[in-house]
Enzyme design. Structure first.
Site, PDB file in Angstrom:
ATOM      1  CB  SER A   1      -0.940   0.159   1.240  1.00 61.12           C
ATOM      2  OG  SER A   1      -0.274   0.041   2.373  1.00 61.12           O
TER       3      SER A   1
ATOM      4  CG  HIS B   1      -0.306   3.773   4.378  1.00 59.57           C
ATOM      5  ND1 HIS B   1      -1.335   3.830   4.992  1.00 59.57           N
ATOM      6  CD2 HIS B   1      -0.078   2.824   4.002  1.00 59.57           C
ATOM      7  CE1 HIS B   1      -1.925   2.629   5.240  1.00 59.57           C
ATOM      8  NE2 HIS B   1      -0.762   1.837   4.309  1.00 59.57           N
TER       9      HIS B   1
END
Length: 231
Positions: free
Chosen positions: A65, A119
Site C-alpha cells: 500500500s 503510506h
C-alpha cells in the site's frame, strides 16, 4: 526495503491491496504508460519503506500500500497539473475519488497495526513524481521518454541518498544482536530479545476511476496520436 512491497501479512491483506492496485493500475497505465507505471510504483514503494524505517527502524513491515499510495499521489498531481485532453468533469470526479481514497485510508491507518508512515512516504514520493511528470503531459513520445527518465532517475538518487543516510545513522548506534528464526507458518521473523512487532500496509477503499479510464485511450499525446494525425 524493496521486497517488503511485494510481501503481505496474510491472504486478506494481500486481497485488499491487490483490489486497490487493480483499480489504480488500470488508470495509471492509461494516464502514463506501462513502464512509467511500474517505475513509479517501485520508487513509491521504496519511498514508503524509507519513511517506515526512519519512523520505527526495529519494526517489521510488509505490504504494497505504500506503493499504491504513490500511484494515487502521482495520478492526483498529474491530473491536476497536467494539461491532458480529458473532459474536465471526468478529471474532477476522478480527483475527488482519489482524494477520498487517500484521506480515508490515511485516517484508517491511525489504527494499531497499520504502517501509516509507509503510506505517507509512498504518497509524497508519488506526488513529487506526478508533479514533475505533469510538466510534459502531453508531449511527443521522444520528449516524454527523455523527461520521464530524468525525473525518475533523480527521484531514485534522492531515495538512495536517504537510504545511505539511514544506514549510516544506524551504524552509529550501539550494535544489538539480531538473529533469524523461521516461524511455524513458513514465514520468518527477526528477533531482538523479544519478537519485533509486525505491521501491515493496508488499503481498504480503492477509487473507482473507470469513467476517466474510458475517456481517452492515450493521455500523453504520444505515438498513437501522431499516427492518427498522419492518417
Amino acid at each position: 526495503m524493496l521486497t517488503s512491497n511485494y510481501l503481505h501479512i496474510g491472504i486478506i491483506h494481500l486481497f485488499f491491496n491487490m483490489w486497490c492496485l487493480w483499480n489504480l493500475g488500470a488508470l495509471a497505465e492509461r494516464v502514463f504508460d506501462g513502464w512509467t507505471y511500474f517505475l513509479v510504483y517501485t520508487l513509491s514503494g521504496f519511498g514508503g519503506s524509507l519513511a517506515s524505517l526512519w519512523w520505527h527502524p526495529m519494526v517489521i513491515g510488509a505490504g504494497a500500500s505504500g506503493a499504491i499510495f504513490g500511484l494515487a499521489g502521482a495520478l492526483i498531481a498529474a491530473l491536476y497539473l497536467g494539461k491532458l485532453p480529458i473532459p474536465k468533469e471526468a478529471i474532477q470526479k476522478t480527483l475527488k475519488s482519489l482524494l477520498l481514497f487517500a484521506g480515508y485510508n490515511l485516517f484508517f491507518g491511525l489504527s494499531a497495526g497499520i504502517d501509516n508512515s509507509a503510506h505517507l512516504g509512498g504518497l509524497l514520493t508519488g506526488l513529487a513524481a506526478g508533479a514533475l511528470l505533469a510538466r510534459f503531459m502531453p508531449s511527443p513520445e521522444e520528449v516524454w521518454k527523455s523527461w520521464r527518465n530524468k525525473v525518475l532517475i533523480a527521484i531514485a538518487l534522492v531515495l538512495l541518498a536517504g537510504a545511505v543516510y539511514l544506514r549510516s545513522e544506524a551504524r552509529k548506534k550501539s550494535p544489538s544482536t539480531l538473529y533469524f528464526e523461521p516461524s511455524s507458518l513458513s514465514s520468518a521473523s527477526f528477533m531482538r530479545s523479544t519478537t519485533c512487532p509486525r505491521i501491515a500496509n493496508v488499503c481498504f477503499t480503492p477509487p473507482t476511476p473507470s469513467r476517466l479510464t474510458r475517456a481517452l485511450p492515450n493521455c500523453r499525446g504520444g505515438r498513437r496520436s501522431r499516427e492518427r494525425h498522419r492518417r
